[in-house]
Each structure stands twice: as structure tokens, then as C-alpha cells.
Design an enzyme around this catalytic site. Structure first.
Site, PDB file in Angstrom:
ATOM      1  N   ASP A 195       0.868  -1.181   0.000  1.00 21.58           N
ATOM      2  CA  ASP A 195       0.000   0.000   0.000  1.00 21.58           C
ATOM      3  C   ASP A 195       0.905   1.232   0.000  1.00 21.58           C
ATOM      4  O   ASP A 195       1.439   1.618   1.031  1.00 21.58           O
ATOM      5  CB  ASP A 195      -0.916  -0.001   1.235  1.00 21.58           C
ATOM      6  CG  ASP A 195      -1.813   1.230   1.291  1.00 21.58           C
ATOM      7  OD1 ASP A 195      -1.580   2.186   0.515  1.00 21.58           O
ATOM      8  OD2 ASP A 195      -2.740   1.245   2.125  1.00 21.58           O
ATOM      9  N   HIS A 236      -5.334  12.194  13.735  1.00 20.57           N
ATOM     10  CA  HIS A 236      -6.442  12.042  12.769  1.00 20.57           C
ATOM     11  C   HIS A 236      -7.561  11.144  13.295  1.00 20.57           C
ATOM     12  O   HIS A 236      -8.643  11.100  12.719  1.00 20.57           O
ATOM     13  CB  HIS A 236      -5.929  11.444  11.454  1.00 20.57           C
ATOM     14  CG  HIS A 236      -4.931  12.298  10.755  1.00 20.57           C
ATOM     15  ND1 HIS A 236      -5.206  13.597  10.378  1.00 20.57           N
ATOM     16  CD2 HIS A 236      -3.643  12.068  10.361  1.00 20.57           C
ATOM     17  CE1 HIS A 236      -4.134  14.117   9.787  1.00 20.57           C
ATOM     18  NE2 HIS A 236      -3.165  13.215   9.777  1.00 20.57           N
ATOM     19  N   ASP A 245       2.273  19.243  13.164  1.00 21.02           N
ATOM     20  CA  ASP A 245       2.289  18.260  12.078  1.00 21.02           C
ATOM     21  C   ASP A 245       1.785  18.948  10.805  1.00 21.02           C
ATOM     22  O   ASP A 245       1.006  19.890  10.872  1.00 21.02           O
ATOM     23  CB  ASP A 245       1.369  17.095  12.460  1.00 21.02           C
ATOM     24  CG  ASP A 245       1.417  15.934  11.487  1.00 21.02           C
ATOM     25  OD1 ASP A 245       2.060  14.924  11.803  1.00 21.02           O
ATOM     26  OD2 ASP A 245       0.801  16.033  10.399  1.00 21.02           O
ATOM     27  N   HIS A 247      -0.185  17.810   8.586  1.00 22.85           N
ATOM     28  CA  HIS A 247      -1.572  17.495   8.245  1.00 22.85           C
ATOM     29  C   HIS A 247      -2.514  18.090   9.283  1.00 22.85           C
ATOM     30  O   HIS A 247      -2.128  18.282  10.440  1.00 22.85           O
ATOM     31  CB  HIS A 247      -1.778  15.976   8.211  1.00 22.85           C
ATOM     32  CG  HIS A 247      -0.913  15.260   7.219  1.00 22.85           C
ATOM     33  ND1 HIS A 247       0.274  14.657   7.573  1.00 22.85           N
ATOM     34  CD2 HIS A 247      -1.059  15.072   5.886  1.00 22.85           C
ATOM     35  CE1 HIS A 247       0.823  14.107   6.498  1.00 22.85           C
ATOM     36  NE2 HIS A 247       0.041  14.354   5.449  1.00 22.85           N
ATOM     37  N   ASP A 260       6.557  15.907   9.807  1.00 22.30           N
ATOM     38  CA  ASP A 260       6.366  15.918   8.355  1.00 22.30           C
ATOM     39  C   ASP A 260       6.241  17.356   7.850  1.00 22.30           C
ATOM     40  O   ASP A 260       6.146  17.604   6.655  1.00 22.30           O
ATOM     41  CB  ASP A 260       5.156  15.072   7.945  1.00 22.30           C
ATOM     42  CG  ASP A 260       3.960  15.245   8.865  1.00 22.30           C
ATOM     43  OD1 ASP A 260       3.930  16.218   9.636  1.00 22.30           O
ATOM     44  OD2 ASP A 260       3.047  14.393   8.810  1.00 22.30           O
ATOM     45  N   TYR A 300       8.274  11.530   8.140  1.00 17.66           N
ATOM     46  CA  TYR A 300       8.528  10.333   7.327  1.00 17.66           C
ATOM     47  C   TYR A 300       9.871  10.337   6.625  1.00 17.66           C
ATOM     48  O   TYR A 300      10.231   9.366   5.973  1.00 17.66           O
ATOM     49  CB  TYR A 300       7.363  10.141   6.336  1.00 17.66           C
ATOM     50  CG  TYR A 300       6.042  10.154   7.077  1.00 17.66           C
ATOM     51  CD1 TYR A 300       5.668   9.063   7.854  1.00 17.66           C
ATOM     52  CD2 TYR A 300       5.230  11.291   7.101  1.00 17.66           C
ATOM     53  CE1 TYR A 300       4.501   9.080   8.611  1.00 17.66           C
ATOM     54  CE2 TYR A 300       4.061  11.320   7.848  1.00 17.66           C
ATOM     55  CZ  TYR A 300       3.703  10.220   8.604  1.00 17.66           C
ATOM     56  OH  TYR A 300       2.563  10.247   9.363  1.00 17.66           O
TER      57      TYR A 300
HETATM   58  N1  Q9C Z   1      -0.027  12.293  -0.371  1.00 13.96           N
HETATM   59  C1  Q9C Z   1       0.118  11.580   9.853  1.00 13.96           C
HETATM   60  O1  Q9C Z   1       1.027  12.270   9.473  1.00 13.96           O
HETATM   61  N2  Q9C Z   1      -1.978  10.103   3.064  1.00 13.96           N
HETATM   62  N3  Q9C Z   1      -0.757  11.036   9.028  1.00 13.96           N
HETATM   63  C2  Q9C Z   1      -2.004  11.351   2.418  1.00 13.96           C
HETATM   64  C3  Q9C Z   1      -1.242  12.493   0.387  1.00 13.96           C
HETATM   65  C4  Q9C Z   1      -2.321  10.031   4.440  1.00 13.96           C
HETATM   66  C5  Q9C Z   1      -0.663  11.297   7.620  1.00 13.96           C
HETATM   67  C6  Q9C Z   1      -1.732  11.202   0.952  1.00 13.96           C
HETATM   68  C7  Q9C Z   1      -1.354  10.752   5.335  1.00 13.96           C
HETATM   69  C8  Q9C Z   1      -1.640  10.518   6.796  1.00 13.96           C
HETATM   70  C9  Q9C Z   1      -0.026  11.291  11.309  1.00 13.96           C
HETATM   71 ZN    ZN Z   2       1.163  14.314   9.383  1.00  7.89          ZN
END
Ligand code: Q9C
Ligand code: ZN
Length: 690
Positions: free
Chosen positions: A20, A135, A172, A174, A265, A305
Site C-alpha cells: 500500500d 487524525h 504536524d 496534516h 512531516d 517520514y
Molecule cells: N499524499 C500523519 O502524518 N496520506 N498522518 C495522504 C497524500 C495520508 C498522515 C496522501 C497521510 C496521513 C499522522
Molecule cells: Zn502528518
């Protein structure tokens, strides 16, 4: 007081078992890379190590539904195909047989950290956890997150410790929509999140991530969203967001505890965020939060990441929690246009709910300085109007990432040398009492041009100050306090500036409080930024010589620091800071401590405080403590700024914004995007191969 590091090796167990591409970045090496680097740097060893415990069913139930918790519990016994099928019911989620155990440890780690901080066992700490949490929602896993670690910690701090005001800072990249949903109607939790948004075109593609989502019901104004509409946000953008949006609200909110959804990130190199902030920026973000809530800061890992960037950024965060001064930020400190637009729209959306934003944004910028400029003349600024790039010497953008990371493991940790004998009694235990003095002839030579330095007491004080300054300039001592007779304060400061500049300081910031006149022969060469707080009127004689009246109210003092002093200081990037509390400075201990604590973020913490000899021992003591890295006491609920305070600030902003871009909080018509500042940079953080 100490820093806790909460961890458990079991949290490396959960991992993706099938293919994935979206989820594969959330892997066990994230934790091991961070921890290994902390060990290498000797930082782990300086922390109080706590082994994470599992959160109980009741604790998880503080934010999650019982049905959801039992659903996750059942994943322990599922086979790979069933795990994959269940994962598919959520957005960007994978389950592993160890997920339930890991996620309970991740939530439990946060609770242990909160307990350790709120019982006073430690001052602050970091929980290194996975899976992340922000999230996750009441009955849903989302975006690699299973249980909402930070939200559970906040609910627990309220329930078990009886707290009434908790600030959550989600750095973060996001949007932590899970945290937002859980507290959107709760005024006891102020939730701040910045996030990559791109006008809604970035995951999780939610309308409610935009700046106009401000909470609901009783919670109106307690959700603060700062959507980034472009990638490439960097140090200047992040610091500007803190100074002009988060911190004014946070001081007004007056939290008892700060929780950080510490995702990295948002750092340079990360494949998700595509941002440009360097690891040192997280030292500054951490440092800026440590002035809140008496320094009670609990950070919990979320995303991040790019293993190298993650590991460095985690080190910067922990090092700052431990009290080490933040490494100077490199690169041009000019926020980009898109960042300013985002900050401005978030300020506008929040203004109805926060006094600290109200006056400022409704007051028109005075263009003709009728009341505040000397003799009604427009102050002559240095060449360069709105179309001129800030004339601040700054390293070329390309050098930003080439230099080795400054991770100061100072042989002499923050040390304060006092020169005034009377204030010895209140010294914190590890503060050095300086005995030495500069040579008599040398001291006399420096004193000669100044009549007020002729007296024996003034000469003695000057000799000690010069010795201290030299110790700071050759790195023996990080920061210091010196005292001088009141009558000699201005001349002593003048000598300190000249000596600093001639003995190695490239850029010297001088913050002079009270009645301290600008040294008559201070050069306009851009090497000294002179800022007088306590002048008769607001005046910018040049971009390097600024004077403003001493604010009368706490609210005015805060907006002066956040809205003027720190933006100028961050834009100037000094390598030495002098802060002088001169005659009539009128600062209360806590105000002086806050100023000193925040200035410590500049110049790698090289701050010399100059006091008057008859200052109280309490004042010297409180300054000694913040200069060695302790948190300043919280100011408590702040009064609003007076109209005069606001007027002075607005006037100076109008004068100085064209040259000092860190001051900007609104778009000015002529705003000009500095070419080069937005260049895509390559180097040690470049491309993670995808
Ligand atoms: N390229 C956290 O950083 N995918 N979660 C996004 C966009 C999900 C991130 C795709 C990213 C979740 C904790
Ligand atoms: Zn994130």
C-alpha cells in the site's frame, strides 16, 4: 526540573503487511531512527527515561466509543486478509496484529508524560510513539492514527488533574481533524493546527480545515486553523505564524498545560509535507512554547517520514526541552506572500473572539506620522522603500543546507555570571559567580571617553562586564548578568556595544528599556540594531534605530514583544544580544523574565543582561533562572493593550514593515516577493528518491 522521554520498544512492532504505497511511509524505523539519534547526541541520557504503559479501556473511553475500542481490540486475532479488509474501511489506515497493543502504549505514553509533568516530577517531555493519533476520531481510525493520543491526554489532564485550560499545538503538516472534532465545542481546549491545504486540494480534503472553521457553540474561537496554500513553507513562515497568530491567542488564553502534536512531516525533506523548515526551526517553535504555562510542555510524536529530517528535528525538540539554547536559524527570514495571506485570514477569522487581535487589525496604519514622529517629520529610513529587499546581511539561501547542523553540546552549559556582589544570595545552584575583571588599564581605556565612567564603582563594574562579555564572545559562558551604577548605565551599555562589535560579534541586537539614550556615535552600518523601549514616542530614525514608549498594560507589553521586538530580532539574526534595564524601566520581574526568555531564542542564547546595581535581588534571580533555561513564570490573564500602546505599535509597523518583513501581518499593496527565497533547495535533505 528535567525532561521526560517516554518510549517502549514494543511500539516498533506494528507495520504494514501488504502493499500500500500510501501507508508504507509509516514504518518502525521512524522510532528507531529518532531514538538512535537521541542516543548519539547524548540527549537520551540527559532525560528521565520512562517506559510507556498501556492506556486502560476507561482512559481510551475518554474520547473513543466503546464499540470502536472493542473493534480495534479484535484486530489482535485477525489474519492478514481480514486485517486488510478492515483497514480498507478507513482512510489511510493499516492494522497489524500488534496494532492494539502499540496504540494503547502510544496513548498510555501520553498519560504518563502528563502525569510526570503535572505532578512536578519533570518540567516537560516528549513521548516517542506510534501509531500517531491526531487524525483518529471518536469511532474511526484515520491517516495512520488509531487512538487519538493527544486528545486522550487532554481529556485526562482535565478529568484526572482538574485542569481548565489546555493548549494543543499541532505542528504536524496534516490537519488533526480528529482533535478538532473532539474539542470543537469545548472552550477549555484551544486547538491550533497549521497544515498543508492547497485550497482544499491536499489530504484530508476537508472544508473544515480552512481558517474560517473556528469551533462552535461555547467553543467558538477555540479552534484555530492555519491552512498553508502552497508547499515550501520555511523557517520564516513558521516563526511568523507563531509570533503573529498562535502566541497572541495563547497568551490571552493563559494555558495551564501545552500539549504538542509534534509531527515532523512539516520539516524539510518530508515527502508528505514538501515544506522547507529546517530542524533548527523546531528548536525555536519549542522554545517559543516554553514561555507558556510555566514551561509545562508535553510533546507527542505524530507524523514525520523522512528519517534523517525526523531524527534531527526530534533532537532539536528534546535539546530545547532540556533547556539548551536554540541554534540560530539560518536563511533569509522573509515570510512568503502565501504564508502572509494565510496568517492574515486566520487572524481575521479569529479576531471576533480574541482581544489581542481586535484593536490591531481594525486600527488603520497611520501614514502621516502626526503624533508619534519627532517634530512631525516623517522619519528618514535607510535607503530602500517597499521595493527594496531587507538590507540585512543574510547568508545566501544556498548556504542554508550546506553547513553542518549546529547541535551545540556546550561544554559549559548555559552559565550566568553575575558581577554584582549583593545579589549572590538568590543565585540558582549552577550559576557561576564571576570573580574576574578585565585588566585595569584596558578598562580605563574603554572608560576614558565617558565622564560617567570616571567613578571608581563605575570602573569596577565596567571591568567585570568586559570580562564577562569576553567570556561570552569566546564561548566560555553562554549568557550573563552584569550590574552597573544607574548613573553609568548608558555609558556602560555604549562600551558593551563597541566592545562586542570589535571582539567578534557580527550583528548585535541591543534592547534598551527605560531612559537609555541611543549612544551618540552608534554607527548606521547595519551591525547594530538599537531598540529602545521606554522612549518618549514611537520613532524609527532608521531601520536599525527604533524607539517606542514603554507599554502601560500587560497586553501592550505582550504585543510589543510579539509584534515588534521578536519580529525585528528574528529578521536581524543577531549573534549577540544585550538587554539593558535602565533607569525607569518599570518592568515587573515576570515581564523582564519573559522578555529575557524570549530573547534567549536569538543568537544561540548569547544574551547579556545589564541591570542597575540597586535592582532587587529578586529581579537578578529571576533573570539568572531564565537565562540558564528555566521557564519564566506565567503572566496570568493579560489585560488588553491600551490605545496608545496599539497606536505606537501600528505606527512603527507602518514605518518598518517595508524593510523588516517579519513584522508583516497584513498584505501591503506594494508587497514584494523576494526572489530566491522560494527557490527549491537541494542538499542533504533533497529528494527521498520518489
Ligand atoms: N499524499 C500523519 O502524518 N496520506 N498522518 C495522504 C497524500 C495520508 C498522515 C496522501 C497521510 C496521513 C499522522
Ligand atoms: Zn502528518
Amino acid at each position: 526540573m528535567g525532561t521526560a522521554l517516554v518510549y517502549h520498544e514494543d511500539m516498533t512492532a506494528t507495520r504494514l503487511l501488504w502493499d500500500d504505497p500510501e501507508c508504507e511511509i509509516e514504518r518502525p524505523e521512524r522510532l528507531t531512527a529518532a531514538l538512535d539519534r537521541l542516543r548519539q547526541r547524548g540527549l537520551e541520557q540527559r532525560c528521565l527515561r520512562l517506559s510507556a504503559r498501556e492506556a486502560s479501556k476507561e482512559e481510551l473511553g475518554l474520547v473513543h466509543s466503546p464499540e470502536y475500542v472493542s473493534l480495534v481490540r479484535k484486530t489482535q486475532v485477525l489474519g492478514e486478509e481480514e486485517l486488510q479488509a478492515l483497514s480498507g474501511q478507513f482512510d489511510a489506515i493499516y492494522f497489524h496484529p500488534s496494532t492494539f497493543h502499540c496504540a494503547r502504549l502510544a496513548a498510555g505514553a501520553g498519560l504518563q508524560l502528563v502525569d510526570a509533568v503535572l505532578t512536578g516530577a519533570v518540567q516537560n517531555g516528549l513521548a516517542l510513539v506510534r501509531p500517531p493519533g491526531h487524525h483518529s476520531q471518536r469511532a474511526a481510525a484515520n491517516g495512520f492514527c488509531v487512538f487519538n493520543n493527544v486528545a486522550i491526554a487532554a481529556a485526562y489532564a482535565k478529568q484526572k488533574h482538574g485542569l481548565h485550560r489546555i493548549l494543543i499545538v499541532d505542528w504536524d503538516v496534516h490537519h488533526g481533524q480528529g482533535i478538532q472534532y473532539l474539542f470543537e465545542d469545548d472552550p477549555s481546549v484551544l486547538y491550533f493546527s497549521w497544515h498543508r491545504y492547497e485550497h482544499g486540494r491536499f489530504w484530508p480534503f476537508l472544508r473544515e480545515s480552512d481558517a474560517d472553521a473556528v469551533g462552535r457553540g461555547q467553543g467558538l474561537g477555540f479552534t484555530v486553523n492555519l491552512p498553508w496554500n502552497q508547499v515550501g513553507m520555511g523557517n520564516a513562515d513558521y516563526v511568523a505564524a507563531f509570533l503573529h497568530l498562535l502566541l497572541p491567542l495563547a497568551f490571552e488564553f493563559d494555558p495551564e498545560l501545552v500539549l504538542v502534536s509534534a509531527g515532523f512531516d512539516s520539516a524539510i525533506g518530508d515527502p508528505e509535507g514538501q515544506m522547507q523548515a529546517t530542524p533548527e526551526c523546531f528548536a525555536h517553535l519549542t522554545h517559543l512554547l516554553q514561555v507558556l504555562a510555566g514551561g509545562r510542555v508535553c510533546a507527542m510524536l505524530e507524523g514525520g517520514y523522512h528519517l534523517e529530517s525526523l531524527a534531527e528535528s526530534v533532537c532539536m525538540t528534546v535539546q530545547t526541552l532540556l533547556g539548551d539554547p536554540a541554534p540560530p536559524l539560518s536563511g533569509l527570514m522573509v515570510p512568503c506572500q502565501s504564508a502572509l495571506e494565510s496568517i492574515q485570514s486566520a487572524r481575521a477569522a479569529q479576531a471576533p473572539y480574541w482581544k489581542s487581535l481586535q484593536l490591531q487589525d481594525v486600527t488603520p496604519v497611520p501614514t502621516s506620522p502626526s503624533t508619534h514622529s519627532p517634530e512631525g517629520r516623517p522619519p528618514p529610513l535607510l535607503p530602500g522603500g517597499p521595493m527594496c529587499k531587507a538590507a540585512v546581511p543574510a547568508p545566501a539561501p544556498s548556504s542554508l543546507l550546506d553547513q553542518p547542523c549546529l547541535c551545540p553540546a556546550p561544554s559549559v552549559r548555559t552559565t550566568v555570571a553575575l558581577t554584582a556582589p549583593d545579589i549572590t544570595l538568590v543565585l540558582p545552584p549552577d550559576v557561576i559567580q564571576q570573580e574576574g575583571s578585565a585588566l585595569r588599564e584596558e578598562t580605563e581605556a574603554w572608560a576614558r571617553p565617558h565622564e560617567s565612567l570616571a567613578r571608581e564603582e563605575a570602573l569596577t563594574a565596567l571591568g567585570k562586564l568586559l570580562y564577562l562579555l569576553d567570556g561570552m564572545l569566546d564561548g566560555q559562558v553562554n549568557s550573563g548578568i552584569a550590574a552597573t551604577p544607574a548613573s553609568a548605565a548608558a555609558a556602560t551599555l555604549d562600551v558593551a556595544i563597541q566592545r562586542g562589535l570589535s571582539h567578534g560579534a557580527q550583528r548585535l541586537l541591543c534592547v534598551a528599556l527605560g531612559q537609555l539614550d541611543r549612544p551618540p556615535d552608534l554607527a548606521h552600518d547595519g551591525r547594530t540594531l538599537w531598540l529602545n523601549i521606554g522612549g518618549k514616542e514611537a520613532a524609527a530614525l532608521s531601520m536599525f534605530h527604533v524607539s517606542t514608549p514603554l507599554p502601560v498594560m500587560t497586553g501592550g507589553f505582550l504585543s510589543c514583544i510579539l509584534g515588534l521586538v521578536l519580529p525585528l530580532a528574528y529578521g536581524f539574526q543577531p549573534d549577540l544580544v544585550l538587554v539593558a534595564l535602565g533607569p525607569g524601566h518599570g518592568l515587573q520581574g515576570p515581564h523582564a523574565a519573559l522578555l529575557a526568555a524570549m530573547l534567549r531564542g536569538l543568537a544561540g542564547g548569547r544574551v547579556l543582561a545589564l541591570l542597575e546595581e540597586d535592582s532587587t535581588p529578586q529581579l537578578a534571580g529571576i533573570l539568572a533562572r531564565v537565562l540558564r533555561g528555566e521557564a519564566p513564570p506565567s503572566l496570568g490573564p493579560s489585560s488588553v493593550a491600551s490605545p496608545e500602546d496599539v497606536q505606537a505599535l501600528m505606527y512603527l509597523r507602518g514605518q518598518l514593515e517595508p524593510q523588516w518583513k517579519m513584522l508583516q501581518v497584513r498584505l501591503i499593496a506594494e508587497a514584494w516577493l523576494c526572489p530566491g527565497a522560494r527557490l527549491c533547495r537541494r542538499g542533504r535533505w533533497g529528494g527521498q528518491g520518489k
